[in-house]
Scaffold this active site. Structure first.
Site, short mmCIF file in Angstrom:
data_model
loop_
_atom_site.label_atom_id
_atom_site.label_comp_id
_atom_site.label_asym_id
_atom_site.label_seq_id
_atom_site.Cartn_x
_atom_site.Cartn_y
_atom_site.Cartn_z
CB THR A 174 -28.93 -19.85 -50.57
OG1 THR A 174 -27.96 -20.87 -50.35
CG2 THR A 174 -28.23 -18.54 -50.84
CB CYS A 191 -19.85 -39.84 -68.21
SG CYS A 191 -18.40 -40.80 -68.71
CG ASP A 193 -27.30 -25.46 -45.28
OD1 ASP A 193 -27.12 -26.48 -45.98
OD2 ASP A 193 -26.70 -24.39 -45.46
CB SER A 194 -30.31 -27.97 -48.86
OG SER A 194 -29.02 -27.67 -49.33
CB THR A 252 -28.99 -25.01 -54.62
OG1 THR A 252 -27.79 -24.51 -53.98
CG2 THR A 252 -29.91 -23.84 -54.92
CG ASP A 253 -25.31 -27.10 -51.03
OD1 ASP A 253 -25.06 -26.56 -52.12
OD2 ASP A 253 -24.81 -26.72 -49.96
#
Length: 513
Positions: free
Chosen positions: A160, A427, A206-207, A238-239
């Site tokens: 990004t 979790c 793009d990641s 970031t993905d």
């Protein structure tokens, strides 16, 4: 032996011809020519810091380089604002991994305010000191290194941060946009900031398109430039940043220099982008006086160990968290550092592992799931050899429905077929505790291996790393899954002291090349 700096064109040609079959990426290089002054004999030397003072330095040096000489370092210096033209190449379509020439990278040396009046100095080679490994330092004449700025190589993969809207309004990477942004970054002119060399890969990705081949490219480029820079900053989307950074932490064994990942949630083309702050802080942490020699992620206001990080938000600027361990540092009016969490310095030379065996599958259990589907997957994967490990995201502390005895039998069958079954928790925070409840004890008896408090990103990349080494059997891998080798897990017990899988792993890869 005196090393003189070649011209920009010569450097570019040498890098292109040294690509070893890989496509050359689009870069730009700026170097200062350093003719040797025969009359004065002025030379700039490479000294070394004695991080671990041990004997047999000659033998260690021969192991390191195989030549007994310090390799020539293509130190790039700036004398002005003139940059060479980008080399052009036809890039394959989408899905193509990062491309780069072999050997030390060329890039744009970003030094705002540099002028042609800078004094000339030169470089030469010296023998290493008495040390198990060395870290070259650029020093002034007479061996004095006071005031030397650190050198940081910024590897831009895309994401990004490098994007801008296309004619249809969708965001896509823009080649050269990040380098242009760096030229306008006035903060780099500060005396407290390092000298920066930027390298943009071609194509920018793009990641979501990045995977193990791209991780290998990054690892190899860090290895090839390891002796020429003090630290590395990797820009990524970031993905999958947590996966890429976690993988690099395992692939770079005995890392003795900082590798900091960062990116942004908002493109640099936007006035409110978070790219500037993330990038500046990543450079500051990379060039700090006492280096944090780990693979880390800096994002928003915190520095996180890469193999402890996970992406937790798609909209907020606080996109990453470290659920089971505090950040290594947090920023505000001041920088608060948790020094007690930083790993001890490496006690060996850098060893790079690029073979990652990703024949693994992650399944998140939901109430009422069909056992037959899992059984078919296991049988098909075992017969074809396409499945070596199965990661199950279970409930709570690692529980599964006790009433479904067939499910336990299927997992026991999988372990009998040589498939490693690893239990993780659904979790966000907490740890798998096999045997805490009766249902977890049944899984343990079936041969299921706990992941303790590792994130899913660390669990999967650690498995891929251990499976890809090729020198560990299944029992050793199962033992190492609960042992901290990069600070990724809180172990139940201290590492075994003698001839165990842990000690065997530490003895592997004593040479840089």
């Amino acid at each position: 032996m005196v090393v003189t700096m070649a011209s920009t064109a010569a450097v570019s040609r040498r890098l292109l011809f040294a690509s070893h079959g890989r496509r050359a990426c689009s870069t730009a290089c700026l170097v200062r020519q350093h003719p040797v002054d025969q009359s004065s004999g002025r030379q700039r030397q490479f000294s070394t810091s004695q991080a671990v003072t041990r004997g047999h330095h000659r033998e260690s040096w021969r192991r390191l380089s195989g030549t007994g000489k310090v390799p020539a370092a293509p130190v790039s210096m700036s004398t002005g604002r003139e940059f060479s033209a980008r080399s052009s190449s036809t890039c394959p379509g989408a899905g193509t991994p990062l491309l780069t020439p072999a050997g030390p990278l060329s890039g744009q040396n970003i030094v705002p305010g540099a002028s042609d009046s800078d004094s000339d100095d030169h470089t030469n080679e010296i023998d290493p000191p008495e040390s198990d490994y060395f870290i070259p330092q650029i020093v002034h004449e007479g061996g004095v290194s006071v005031g030397r700025k650190k050198r940081v190589l910024v590897l831009c993969t895309g994401g990004t941060l490098t994007m801008a809207p296309n004619p249809s309004g969708a965001l896509e990477p823009v080649p050269g946009a990040f380098t242009d942004f760096m030229k306008s970054l006035l903060e780099l002119a500060s005396d407290n900031m390092p000298n920066v060399v930027v390298h943009e890969y071609t194509p920018l990705l793009d990641s979501s398109d990045m995977g193990p081949p791209d991780w290998a490219v990054l690892a190899n480029d860090i290895k090839d430039n390891y002796l020429h820079y003090d630290a590395f900053v990797v820009l990524s989307g970031t993905d999958t940043m947590a996966y890429t950074a976690s993988a690099l932490s395992f692939m770079l064994e005995n890392l003795g220099k900082p590798v900091v990942f960062t990116g942004s949630q908002v493109p640099i083309a936007e006035p409110h982008s978070d790219a500037r702050q993330n990038l500046i802080m990543a450079l500051i942490f990379a060039a700090r006086e006492v280096p944090i020699c780990e693979v880390t992620i800096f994002f928003h206001d915190r520095l996180i160990r890469a193999c402890r990080a996970t992406k937790v938000n798609t909209n907020d600027l606080h996109a990453f968290d470290s659920p089971n361990i505090e950040p290594l540092a947090t920023t505000g009016v001041t920088i608060k550092e948790n020094d007690h969490l930083v790993l001890r310095p490496a006690r060996g030379v850098l060893k790079v592992h690029t073979k990652m065996d990703t024949r693994l599958l992650t399944i998140r259990l939901v109430p009422g799931f069909d056992d037959q589907i899992l059984q078919h997957l296991i049988k098909a994967g075992a017969e074809s050899g396409s499945l070596r490990a199965l990661v199950l995201q279970l409930y709570g502390t690692g529980n599964a429905p006790a009433a479904k005895r067939q499910f336990i039998d299927i997992l026991k069958e999988a372990t009998g077929l040589g498939i490693m079954v690893v239990a993780s928790t659904q979790c966000h925070a907490g740890s798998v505790m096999m045997g805490h409840y009766a249902t977890g004890k049944a899984l343990q008896d079936a041969g299921v291996v706990p992941s303790n408090d590792m994130t899913l990103e660390a669990t999967s990349t650690k498995l891929a790393y251990l499976l890809g080494r090729g020198d560990l059997d299944r029992d050793q891998i199962a033992e190492l899954m609960t042992v901290s080798i990069r600070g990724e897990v809180t172990p139940n017990l201290p590492p075994p002291p003698f001839t165990t899988a842990y000690q065997r792993l530490l003895r592997k890869g004593r040479y840089l090349y």
